[in-house]
Design a protein around this motif. Structure first.
Motif, PDB file in Angstrom:
ATOM      1  N   ALA A  48       9.035   9.208  -7.162  1.00  0.00           N
ATOM      2  CA  ALA A  48      10.110   8.312  -6.737  1.00  0.00           C
ATOM      3  C   ALA A  48       9.582   6.917  -6.430  1.00  0.00           C
ATOM      4  O   ALA A  48      10.357   5.957  -6.373  1.00  0.00           O
ATOM      5  CB  ALA A  48      10.816   8.888  -5.509  1.00  0.00           C
ATOM      6  N   ARG A  49       8.283   6.791  -6.208  1.00  0.00           N
ATOM      7  CA  ARG A  49       7.668   5.472  -6.013  1.00  0.00           C
ATOM      8  C   ARG A  49       6.218   5.543  -6.484  1.00  0.00           C
ATOM      9  O   ARG A  49       5.686   6.625  -6.741  1.00  0.00           O
ATOM     10  CB  ARG A  49       7.745   5.034  -4.542  1.00  0.00           C
ATOM     11  CG  ARG A  49       6.985   5.896  -3.568  1.00  0.00           C
ATOM     12  CD  ARG A  49       6.907   5.241  -2.184  1.00  0.00           C
ATOM     13  NE  ARG A  49       6.231   6.103  -1.222  1.00  0.00           N
ATOM     14  CZ  ARG A  49       6.850   6.846  -0.316  1.00  0.00           C
ATOM     15  NH1 ARG A  49       8.188   6.827  -0.240  1.00  0.00           N
ATOM     16  NH2 ARG A  49       6.160   7.598   0.522  1.00  0.00           N
ATOM     17  N   ASP A  50       5.612   4.377  -6.583  1.00  0.00           N
ATOM     18  CA  ASP A  50       4.221   4.308  -7.020  1.00  0.00           C
ATOM     19  C   ASP A  50       3.312   5.071  -6.059  1.00  0.00           C
ATOM     20  O   ASP A  50       3.579   5.133  -4.855  1.00  0.00           O
ATOM     21  CB  ASP A  50       3.736   2.853  -7.089  1.00  0.00           C
ATOM     22  CG  ASP A  50       4.470   2.047  -8.146  1.00  0.00           C
ATOM     23  OD1 ASP A  50       5.111   2.666  -9.019  1.00  0.00           O
ATOM     24  OD2 ASP A  50       4.398   0.795  -8.090  1.00  0.00           O
ATOM     25  N   ILE A  51       2.244   5.628  -6.616  1.00  0.00           N
ATOM     26  CA  ILE A  51       1.185   6.205  -5.784  1.00  0.00           C
ATOM     27  C   ILE A  51       0.020   5.228  -5.782  1.00  0.00           C
ATOM     28  O   ILE A  51      -0.489   4.846  -6.837  1.00  0.00           O
ATOM     29  CB  ILE A  51       0.707   7.569  -6.328  1.00  0.00           C
ATOM     30  CG1 ILE A  51       1.850   8.577  -6.347  1.00  0.00           C
ATOM     31  CG2 ILE A  51      -0.449   8.114  -5.483  1.00  0.00           C
ATOM     32  CD1 ILE A  51       1.447   9.943  -6.903  1.00  0.00           C
ATOM     33  N   ARG A  52      -0.388   4.820  -4.598  1.00  0.00           N
ATOM     34  CA  ARG A  52      -1.492   3.875  -4.465  1.00  0.00           C
ATOM     35  C   ARG A  52      -2.597   4.487  -3.609  1.00  0.00           C
ATOM     36  O   ARG A  52      -2.344   5.277  -2.712  1.00  0.00           O
ATOM     37  CB  ARG A  52      -1.020   2.553  -3.854  1.00  0.00           C
ATOM     38  CG  ARG A  52      -0.096   1.775  -4.777  1.00  0.00           C
ATOM     39  CD  ARG A  52       0.308   0.432  -4.198  1.00  0.00           C
ATOM     40  NE  ARG A  52       1.085  -0.329  -5.157  1.00  0.00           N
ATOM     41  CZ  ARG A  52       0.563  -1.127  -6.085  1.00  0.00           C
ATOM     42  NH1 ARG A  52      -0.756  -1.267  -6.150  1.00  0.00           N
ATOM     43  NH2 ARG A  52       1.340  -1.781  -6.919  1.00  0.00           N
ATOM     44  N   SER A  53      -3.846   4.112  -3.940  1.00  0.00           N
ATOM     45  CA  SER A  53      -4.993   4.608  -3.179  1.00  0.00           C
ATOM     46  C   SER A  53      -5.050   3.920  -1.826  1.00  0.00           C
ATOM     47  O   SER A  53      -4.256   3.005  -1.533  1.00  0.00           O
ATOM     48  CB  SER A  53      -6.282   4.335  -3.958  1.00  0.00           C
ATOM     49  OG  SER A  53      -6.533   2.938  -4.017  1.00  0.00           O
ATOM     50  N   GLY A  54      -6.006   4.338  -1.005  1.00  0.00           N
ATOM     51  CA  GLY A  54      -6.149   3.721   0.319  1.00  0.00           C
ATOM     52  C   GLY A  54      -6.440   2.243   0.243  1.00  0.00           C
ATOM     53  O   GLY A  54      -6.083   1.479   1.160  1.00  0.00           O
ATOM     54  N   SER A  55      -7.074   1.789  -0.872  1.00  0.00           N
ATOM     55  CA  SER A  55      -7.357   0.360  -1.049  1.00  0.00           C
ATOM     56  C   SER A  55      -6.281  -0.334  -1.865  1.00  0.00           C
ATOM     57  O   SER A  55      -6.494  -1.422  -2.385  1.00  0.00           O
ATOM     58  CB  SER A  55      -8.724   0.189  -1.723  1.00  0.00           C
ATOM     59  OG  SER A  55      -8.738   0.836  -2.980  1.00  0.00           O
ATOM     60  N   ASN A  56      -5.109   0.300  -1.995  1.00  0.00           N
ATOM     61  CA  ASN A  56      -3.925  -0.259  -2.648  1.00  0.00           C
ATOM     62  C   ASN A  56      -4.068  -0.374  -4.168  1.00  0.00           C
ATOM     63  O   ASN A  56      -3.375  -1.177  -4.797  1.00  0.00           O
ATOM     64  CB  ASN A  56      -3.572  -1.640  -2.065  1.00  0.00           C
ATOM     65  CG  ASN A  56      -2.101  -1.974  -2.278  1.00  0.00           C
ATOM     66  OD1 ASN A  56      -1.251  -1.083  -2.230  1.00  0.00           O
ATOM     67  ND2 ASN A  56      -1.803  -3.243  -2.528  1.00  0.00           N
ATOM     68  N   LEU A  57      -4.905   0.451  -4.778  1.00  0.00           N
ATOM     69  CA  LEU A  57      -5.016   0.483  -6.231  1.00  0.00           C
ATOM     70  C   LEU A  57      -3.932   1.411  -6.766  1.00  0.00           C
ATOM     71  O   LEU A  57      -3.781   2.542  -6.299  1.00  0.00           O
ATOM     72  CB  LEU A  57      -6.396   0.995  -6.648  1.00  0.00           C
ATOM     73  CG  LEU A  57      -6.623   1.154  -8.145  1.00  0.00           C
ATOM     74  CD1 LEU A  57      -6.641  -0.209  -8.829  1.00  0.00           C
ATOM     75  CD2 LEU A  57      -7.941   1.880  -8.408  1.00  0.00           C
ATOM     76  N   LEU A  58      -3.159   0.933  -7.746  1.00  0.00           N
ATOM     77  CA  LEU A  58      -2.106   1.755  -8.327  1.00  0.00           C
ATOM     78  C   LEU A  58      -2.718   2.907  -9.116  1.00  0.00           C
ATOM     79  O   LEU A  58      -3.504   2.701 -10.031  1.00  0.00           O
ATOM     80  CB  LEU A  58      -1.225   0.913  -9.254  1.00  0.00           C
ATOM     81  CG  LEU A  58      -0.069   1.668  -9.930  1.00  0.00           C
ATOM     82  CD1 LEU A  58       0.945   2.141  -8.890  1.00  0.00           C
ATOM     83  CD2 LEU A  58       0.601   0.793 -10.981  1.00  0.00           C
ATOM     84  N   LEU A  59      -2.342   4.122  -8.741  1.00  0.00           N
ATOM     85  CA  LEU A  59      -2.851   5.304  -9.421  1.00  0.00           C
ATOM     86  C   LEU A  59      -1.849   5.839 -10.423  1.00  0.00           C
ATOM     87  O   LEU A  59      -2.202   6.154 -11.551  1.00  0.00           O
ATOM     88  CB  LEU A  59      -3.216   6.389  -8.402  1.00  0.00           C
ATOM     89  CG  LEU A  59      -4.261   5.992  -7.350  1.00  0.00           C
ATOM     90  CD1 LEU A  59      -4.528   7.148  -6.407  1.00  0.00           C
ATOM     91  CD2 LEU A  59      -5.559   5.541  -8.019  1.00  0.00           C
ATOM     92  N   LEU A  60      -0.591   5.977 -10.027  1.00  0.00           N
ATOM     93  CA  LEU A  60       0.485   6.418 -10.913  1.00  0.00           C
ATOM     94  C   LEU A  60       1.748   5.639 -10.570  1.00  0.00           C
ATOM     95  O   LEU A  60       2.035   5.386  -9.402  1.00  0.00           O
ATOM     96  CB  LEU A  60       0.747   7.919 -10.770  1.00  0.00           C
ATOM     97  CG  LEU A  60      -0.239   8.880 -11.435  1.00  0.00           C
ATOM     98  CD1 LEU A  60       0.117  10.314 -11.089  1.00  0.00           C
ATOM     99  CD2 LEU A  60      -0.244   8.692 -12.949  1.00  0.00           C
TER     100      LEU A  60
END
Length: 442
Positions: free
Chosen positions: A394-406
């Motif tokens: 339903a929304r972007d998945i981002r890593s702890g350092s705000n890198l877009l993963l999916l």
């Protein structure tokens, strides 16, 4: 007892109890090419046979102490391969037969003998011995060679079995290496995409959408799996040359750009090919990227090639690239697909390959889906360990350092789940995952 043995010759042994008979025999065979041995009794003849190889034995039948038949029988035990002959009188045929049956005599000769007949008989006996000796030699050689062949066969079988085991092991190692190399290739593409996402999120999203369109088009066209996989990689990286471009709106059409912006934009396909040309596995990808802005009528760039001269992969990417930018400018509205297909149709045959419209139409229908009849979306939040294959973000998945993963809207695959777990172990997620689920209308 006398002997005149030449070890280079075959030997003939004459046995008779009369000395004058032995002398006559020696004179008769003096010029023959074999050694002559003589014995005055059966016992003396046996002693010679124990010490000296003999080819032919010629014995008188009537001798004191040991008759010829008895002597020949005992000689068989000492030298079984020698050819035996018996000398006997006309009246003693039964004794001759006894010598043949018990003593293994080859033939008998009556006394008094005819010299010429006797010489021929001895020569025939020698030839018989030679043939027998050669046959025994060849038989022994055959047995020896068969044994060697058997050993070689056993060794060869063992060698072949070992080689088969080694080849199976090497094939397994090569298969594992191929899987690893394929994974490394995909990881390399993913790494490039992450760099593009860090540089410009819009560019990243566009690359993902173009890759999805290309994959659908390739399937509709019936491309081979290996070709399609490489083509999808090219679609994902088709704008990698734009990373060096200055910040400017990627939504601009070329006619809306300044001359400086047009000049910069025109070199990005060449720049993309240059970046990838250092990687052998991406040389074909680089060629497709270089030509994805060529027009079907030859008015494109950078090489101004046209029609079939443009690589098929580049023509497919060009269609997907053009269509997604049109959808991007429309805000990727799901209800805009049909209208955009009509809007892009005039470009086929001028800018785009006219044979690719139907494959675009089939792919766009699945990439830009409409959900009006699927019920109402609701969002639930789940921890990473609760995610399952097939769930939609339903929304972007981002890593702890705000890198877009999916990105939002992506359907989770097992590969995606595995990648998320690896990223989470290195750069833990800060929030739960938002998942879309449907509530069908009553």
């Amino acid at each position: 007892m006398t002997s005149e043995l030449n070890t280079d010759k075959l030997a003939v042994l004459f046995v008779d109890d009369e000395e004058n008979v032995l002398k006559s025999l020696k004179r008769l065979f003096l010029d023959e090419p074999f050694a002559i041995l003589t014995a005055g009794s059966g016992q003396a003849g046996l002693e010679i046979l124990k010490e000296t190889p003999v080819a032919v034995i010629v014995s008188d039948q009537k001798m004191p102490a040991m008759i010829g038949a008895e002597f020949l029988a005992k000689s068989c035990e000492i030298q079984p391969d020698a050819v035996r002959m018996i000398l006997t009188g006309y009246a003693d045929v039964s004794a001759a037969m006894d010598a043949i049956n018990k003593g293994g005599a080859y033939r008998y000769i009556t006394k008094p003998w005819n010299d010429e007949d006797l010489v021929h008989a001895v020569r025939d006996a020698l030839e018989r011995y030679r043939l027998g000796a050669e046959n025994r030699r060849l038989t022994a050689l055959t047995i020896e060679q068969n044994e060697e062949l058997r050993k070689w066969g056993a060794e060869l079988e063992t060698y072949v079995q070992q080689q088969t085991i080694d080849l199976s092991r090497r094939n397994k190692e090569l298969e594992q290496l191929a899987v690893k190399l394929k994974k490394n290739f995909r990881d390399m593409i993913t790494a490039f995409l992450k760099i593009m996402e860090l540089r410009d999120h819009l560019l990243y999203r566009h690359s993902i959408q173009v890759a999805a369109l290309v994959e659908g088009m390739g399937k509709a066209m019936g491309l081979k799996a290996e070709t399609l996989e490489l083509l999808v990689s090219a679609a994902q990286l088709h704008d990698i040359g734009s990373l060096k471009s200055p910040d400017m709106s990627l939504l601009k059409d070329m006619k809306e750009m300044s001359p400086e912006e047009q000049q910069e934009y025109a070199v990005h396909p060449v720049r993309g090919q240059s970046v990838l040309s250092v990687i052998d596995d991406l040389k074909q990808v680089g060629l497709w990227i270089r030509n994805h802005h060529e027009w079907y009528n030859g008015q494109g760039f950078p090489d101004r090639i046209q029609g079939e001269s443009i690589p098929l992969g580049a023509r497919v990417i060009a269609v997907a690239d053009t269509f997604d930018w049109m959808m991007c400018r429309a805000g990727h509205a799901q209800n805009a697909v049909a209208g955009m297909l009509e809007k892009i149709r005039p470009l086929f045959g001028v800018r785009l390959d006219p044979r690719l419209f139907e494959s675009l139409k089939a792919s766009a229908a699945s990439v830009y889906t409409t959900d009006a009849d699927k019920g109402q979306d609701i969002v639930i939040e789940l921890p990473l360990e609760k995610l399952a294959v097939g769930m939609v973000l339903a929304r972007d998945i981002r890593s702890g350092s705000n890198l877009l993963l999916l990105g939002k809207g992506a359907a989770l695959s097992q590969k995606a789940l595995d990648s998320l777990c690896r990223y989470h172990a290195v750069d833990p997620l800060k929030e739960k995952i938002a998942i879309l689920t449907k509530v069908k209308p009553a």
